[in-house]
Design a protein around this motif. Structure first.
Motif, mmCIF file in Angstrom:
data_model
loop_
_atom_site.group_PDB
_atom_site.id
_atom_site.type_symbol
_atom_site.label_atom_id
_atom_site.label_comp_id
_atom_site.label_asym_id
_atom_site.label_seq_id
_atom_site.Cartn_x
_atom_site.Cartn_y
_atom_site.Cartn_z
ATOM 1 N N VAL A 1 -4.428 14.211 4.783
ATOM 2 C CA VAL A 1 -5.497 13.418 4.173
ATOM 3 C C VAL A 1 -4.939 12.565 3.037
ATOM 4 O O VAL A 1 -5.243 11.374 2.919
ATOM 5 C CB VAL A 1 -6.630 14.336 3.667
ATOM 6 N N SER A 2 -4.088 13.173 2.204
ATOM 7 C CA SER A 2 -3.576 12.446 1.041
ATOM 8 C C SER A 2 -2.646 11.305 1.437
ATOM 9 O O SER A 2 -2.736 10.206 0.878
ATOM 10 C CB SER A 2 -2.861 13.409 0.091
ATOM 11 N N THR A 3 -1.759 11.535 2.412
ATOM 12 C CA THR A 3 -0.835 10.464 2.809
ATOM 13 C C THR A 3 -1.552 9.379 3.608
ATOM 14 O O THR A 3 -1.195 8.204 3.530
ATOM 15 C CB THR A 3 0.352 11.014 3.610
ATOM 16 N N ALA A 4 -2.581 9.748 4.367
ATOM 17 C CA ALA A 4 -3.378 8.734 5.060
ATOM 18 C C ALA A 4 -4.133 7.880 4.046
ATOM 19 O O ALA A 4 -4.225 6.646 4.185
ATOM 20 C CB ALA A 4 -4.352 9.396 6.027
ATOM 21 N N TYR A 5 -4.653 8.537 3.026
ATOM 22 C CA TYR A 5 -5.366 7.816 1.957
ATOM 23 C C TYR A 5 -4.436 6.823 1.261
ATOM 24 O O TYR A 5 -4.789 5.651 1.059
ATOM 25 C CB TYR A 5 -5.916 8.836 0.955
ATOM 26 N N GLU A 6 -3.233 7.267 0.910
ATOM 27 C CA GLU A 6 -2.291 6.409 0.185
ATOM 28 C C GLU A 6 -1.880 5.210 1.034
ATOM 29 O O GLU A 6 -1.790 4.073 0.551
ATOM 30 C CB GLU A 6 -1.059 7.207 -0.243
ATOM 31 N N ALA A 7 -1.605 5.469 2.311
ATOM 32 C CA ALA A 7 -1.179 4.372 3.185
ATOM 33 C C ALA A 7 -2.292 3.362 3.399
ATOM 34 O O ALA A 7 -2.051 2.141 3.390
ATOM 35 C CB ALA A 7 -0.711 4.932 4.529
ATOM 36 N N MET A 8 -3.516 3.831 3.580
ATOM 37 C CA MET A 8 -4.627 2.908 3.769
ATOM 38 C C MET A 8 -4.916 2.143 2.477
ATOM 39 O O MET A 8 -5.209 0.933 2.511
ATOM 40 C CB MET A 8 -5.867 3.662 4.240
ATOM 41 N N ARG A 9 -4.804 2.798 1.358
ATOM 42 C CA ARG A 9 -5.017 2.116 0.077
ATOM 43 C C ARG A 9 -3.996 0.990 -0.107
ATOM 44 O O ARG A 9 -4.341 -0.118 -0.523
ATOM 45 C CB ARG A 9 -4.929 3.109 -1.082
ATOM 46 N N SER A 10 -2.726 1.282 0.251
ATOM 47 C CA SER A 10 -1.681 0.254 0.144
ATOM 48 C C SER A 10 -1.968 -0.910 1.078
ATOM 49 O O SER A 10 -1.763 -2.085 0.718
ATOM 50 C CB SER A 10 -0.311 0.864 0.468
ATOM 51 N N TRP A 11 -2.441 -0.606 2.278
ATOM 52 C CA TRP A 11 -2.757 -1.665 3.241
ATOM 53 C C TRP A 11 -3.900 -2.523 2.730
ATOM 54 O O TRP A 11 -3.857 -3.761 2.811
ATOM 55 C CB TRP A 11 -3.102 -1.044 4.590
ATOM 56 N N LEU A 12 -4.922 -1.900 2.169
ATOM 57 C CA LEU A 12 -6.076 -2.640 1.667
ATOM 58 C C LEU A 12 -5.713 -3.522 0.475
ATOM 59 O O LEU A 12 -6.343 -4.570 0.256
ATOM 60 C CB LEU A 12 -7.195 -1.669 1.275
#
Length: 333
Positions: A221-232
């Protein structure tokens, strides 16, 4: 009868130890003619399988834990195994096999050669070469949530491609044409099949998979959150919907989107895969594909009993379909 081993039968027949072991265990892709030759020589030499199956061993093959540790899939499979084993009068024990350990081969060999145990091997994080650890297993063995392209085992797997096809088609049916894909950075064998189902659904609907809408994220959950935040943060054009390879990635991505001011499902809809307990309490609750994990464990025990009670010279791979669980993360366009 005297103590005759696999290697002695191998020398006598000319077949490899692996082929001999497969034939004696009645559970691999050995031709009937070859099996009959091996069994005849084994009988002539006085071979006898020693011991009686006294337990079912659930083996959790762990490589990174990045997929297994975040979900409730394997506890559900374990419960199914334990209940089905108890119904046939066998206790269940649990073993973790660390595939990155220098002792992995030795530990796997001990498991594979213990003919007093029947083995359910959880293959979620296993890749091609990992299955070679069990190439000469003498114990009855069934793989759950995994398979080998080079060795033949009885397997119980999810119908990954058709389930992802159905999930993506669900989004198409709700009017979505720009459908993105959330992919796990750690590529277990299930994920490419899910991506193939996603792409096929788009193709059959006359739609194209836009590479700009494929976002690779971590599998926690945390790494998916970080990657999506970076993409956004790159201010990308957003699709109207995403299909995620599992719920863990979907939940992390959804959190990042909400924090970035993206409304779900008004701006972007989501469909996941697994039906984790957390999916019901997400904001909004996540539409997803439910895997029948308890049933996968139960069927694995059924296959073990077949190997023990009704030996056959071929192997079975059983694909279980998923169930669409509709919640509030998808809107109609």
């Amino acid at each position: 009868m005297r103590n005759v081993g696999v290697r002695e039968i191998s020398r006598k027949t000319g077949f490899s130890p692996a082929t001999v072991s497969n034939a004696l265990s009645n559970k691999r892709n050995v031709s009937r003619e070859t099996s009959e030759k091996i069994l005849a020589v084994a009988k002539e030499l006085g071979y006898a399988r020693r011991g009686k199956v006294a337990r079912v061993v659930f083996v959790l093959a762990r490589k990174t834990g990045e997929v297994l540790d975040e979900g409730t899939f394997h506890p559900g499979v374990m419960e199914g195994v334990e209940k089905a084993a108890s119904a046939v009068g066998l206790p269940m024990s649990f073993v973790t096999l660390d595939l990155t350990s220098p002792n992995a081969a030795s530990q796997a060999s001990d498991i594979a050669r213990d003919i007093t145990s029947a083995v359910v091997l959880l293959g979620t994080e296993m890749r091609g070469d990992d299955y070679s650890l069990f190439a000469e297993t003498e114990a009855p063995l069934v793989v759950v949530d995994g398979w080998s392209d080079h060795l033949f085992f009885d397997c119980v797997v999810t119908a990954n491609e058709s389930s992802a096809f159905r999930a993506t088609s669900y989004l198409v049916e709700h009017g979505h044409k720009d459908i993105g894909y959330i992919a796990g950075a750690y590529r277990i064998k299930n994920f490419p099949l899910r991506e193939r189902g996603y792409r096929r659904a788009l193709r059959e609907a006359g739609l194209a998979a836009n590479p700009a809408f494929r976002v690779e994220v971590g599998t926690t959950v945390s790494t998916a959150y970080e990657a999506m935040r970076s993409w956004l943060e790159t201010k990308p054009l957003l699709p109207t919907a995403f299909f995620a390879e599992n719920d863990t990635m979907a939940l992390g991505a959804m959190r990042a989107m909400v924090e970035a001011g993206v409304s779900i499902p008004d701006d972007v809809s989501f469909v996941g895969f697994d039906d984790l307990p957390f999916a019901t309490v997400a904001t909004p609750p996540l539409t997803t594909m439910r895997i029948p994990n308890h049933e996968m464990g139960s069927i694995a025990v059924d296959l073990l009993m077949e190997q023990l009670n009704a030996p056959r010279y071929y192997q079975k791979t059983i694909h279980l379909s998923t169930m669409m669980i509709e919640r509030d993360s998808v809107r109609s366009i």
